[in-house]
Design a protein around this motif. Sequence first.
Motif, PDB file in Angstrom:
ATOM      1  N   PRO A  76       0.840  -1.207   0.000  1.00 48.04           N
ATOM      2  CA  PRO A  76       0.000   0.000   0.000  1.00 48.04           C
ATOM      3  C   PRO A  76       0.875   1.257   0.000  1.00 48.04           C
ATOM      4  CG  PRO A  76      -0.786  -1.585   1.609  1.00 48.04           C
ATOM      5  CD  PRO A  76       0.539  -2.094   1.117  1.00 48.04           C
ATOM      6  N   HIS A  77       0.426   2.272  -0.748  1.00 52.72           N
ATOM      7  CA  HIS A  77       1.194   3.507  -0.890  1.00 52.72           C
ATOM      8  C   HIS A  77       0.704   4.603   0.035  1.00 52.72           C
ATOM      9  CE1 HIS A  77       2.859   1.585  -4.381  1.00 52.72           C
ATOM     10  NE2 HIS A  77       1.679   1.510  -4.942  1.00 52.72           N
ATOM     11  N   SER A  78      -0.551   4.556   0.413  1.00 54.67           N
ATOM     12  CA  SER A  78      -1.157   5.626   1.194  1.00 54.67           C
ATOM     13  C   SER A  78      -1.325   5.191   2.649  1.00 54.67           C
ATOM     14  CB  SER A  78      -2.524   5.979   0.598  1.00 54.67           C
ATOM     15  OG  SER A  78      -3.327   6.641   1.546  1.00 54.67           O
ATOM     16  N   ALA A  79      -0.751   5.973   3.566  1.00 54.02           N
ATOM     17  CA  ALA A  79      -0.883   5.661   4.991  1.00 54.02           C
ATOM     18  C   ALA A  79      -2.346   5.656   5.415  1.00 54.02           C
ATOM     19  CB  ALA A  79      -0.085   6.663   5.822  1.00 54.02           C
ATOM     20  N   ALA A  80      -3.135   6.576   4.900  1.00 56.15           N
ATOM     21  CA  ALA A  80      -4.549   6.666   5.289  1.00 56.15           C
ATOM     22  C   ALA A  80      -5.333   5.435   4.840  1.00 56.15           C
ATOM     23  CB  ALA A  80      -5.168   7.932   4.713  1.00 56.15           C
ATOM     24  N   SER A  81      -5.137   5.024   3.586  1.00 53.36           N
ATOM     25  CA  SER A  81      -5.886   3.856   3.114  1.00 53.36           C
ATOM     26  C   SER A  81      -5.397   2.573   3.781  1.00 53.36           C
ATOM     27  CB  SER A  81      -5.830   3.734   1.591  1.00 53.36           C
ATOM     28  OG  SER A  81      -4.514   3.470   1.166  1.00 53.36           O
ATOM     29  N   PHE A  82      -4.082   2.485   4.058  1.00 53.80           N
ATOM     30  CA  PHE A  82      -3.564   1.303   4.731  1.00 53.80           C
ATOM     31  C   PHE A  82      -4.095   1.243   6.165  1.00 53.80           C
ATOM     32  CE2 PHE A  82       0.100  -1.178   6.619  1.00 53.80           C
ATOM     33  CZ  PHE A  82      -0.323  -2.385   6.096  1.00 53.80           C
ATOM     34  N   ALA A  94       0.558   0.937  15.608  1.00 53.69           N
ATOM     35  CA  ALA A  94       1.808   0.260  15.241  1.00 53.69           C
ATOM     36  C   ALA A  94       2.524  -0.283  16.472  1.00 53.69           C
ATOM     37  CB  ALA A  94       2.725   1.216  14.475  1.00 53.69           C
ATOM     38  N   ASP A  95       2.009   0.018  17.664  1.00 56.55           N
ATOM     39  CA  ASP A  95       2.597  -0.486  18.908  1.00 56.55           C
ATOM     40  C   ASP A  95       2.088  -1.875  19.281  1.00 56.55           C
ATOM     41  OD1 ASP A  95       4.034   1.875  19.220  1.00 56.55           O
ATOM     42  OD2 ASP A  95       2.378   2.829  20.304  1.00 56.55           O
ATOM     43  N   ALA A 127       3.846 -10.413   4.512  1.00 60.85           N
ATOM     44  CA  ALA A 127       3.007  -9.649   5.438  1.00 60.85           C
ATOM     45  C   ALA A 127       3.882  -8.994   6.502  1.00 60.85           C
ATOM     46  CB  ALA A 127       1.965 -10.559   6.077  1.00 60.85           C
ATOM     47  N   TRP A 128       4.881  -9.748   7.003  1.00 62.73           N
ATOM     48  CA  TRP A 128       5.821  -9.197   7.976  1.00 62.73           C
ATOM     49  C   TRP A 128       6.513  -7.960   7.395  1.00 62.73           C
ATOM     50  CZ3 TRP A 128      11.090  -8.443   7.633  1.00 62.73           C
ATOM     51  CH2 TRP A 128      11.756  -8.168   8.825  1.00 62.73           C
ATOM     52  N   TRP A 134       5.778  -0.183   7.368  1.00 60.45           N
ATOM     53  CA  TRP A 134       4.894   0.890   7.827  1.00 60.45           C
ATOM     54  C   TRP A 134       5.099   1.200   9.307  1.00 60.45           C
ATOM     55  CZ3 TRP A 134       2.527   4.460   5.200  1.00 60.45           C
ATOM     56  CH2 TRP A 134       2.247   4.226   3.854  1.00 60.45           C
ATOM     57  N   GLY A 135       6.190   0.725   9.884  1.00 62.98           N
ATOM     58  CA  GLY A 135       6.540   1.139  11.237  1.00 62.98           C
ATOM     59  C   GLY A 135       6.134   0.198  12.363  1.00 62.98           C
TER      60      GLY A 135
END
Length: 160
Positions: A76-82, A94-95, A127-128, A134-135
């Motif tokens: 995925p390219h977009s943080a919002a859509s992901f 992400a925690d 997947a990993w 993405w952090g």
Amino acid sequence: MSTLSTAALADLHRKSAQQGGSLSTLFFECSTFNDTALGRKAFAERHIPGFAWMDFDRDLSVTHDDERFMYRGTRPHSAASFAEQLGRLGISSADQKIVLCSRGNGHDDGTPLGTKVVRGIITATRAWWVLRSWGFADVCVVDGGVDVWLAEGRETTNID
């Protein structure tokens, strides 16, 4: 890449049960066999208790029709859509600790265990990588995945 043995996974399950299932760890199987429907069917028939289905194409990819690539999806390219895609899975930060697994094929066809494990590792490791890119820092893959879990005779469940 961080891995988790099936014995450590079983211990994590015991701890979760003792705490009323309240661990902040999320468990996902993301087997595709290059056919998401077959992976979903195998998951529904028998999977590790506590694991939810993660559709690799829908939840961790942006689809494209470029035939030059082996897979139909890309990172995925977009943080919002992901974030929206992950939110549907209950992933809100992400925690969170995320445990991933996959399997080598959707049925018992006599394929040697080692071959199944090699085939199955592709989607879990991808997947990993997507989550780490993405952090997400606390992501691990079950060593041997569902195939080793089954070979060890451990408990499974299904979706009725």
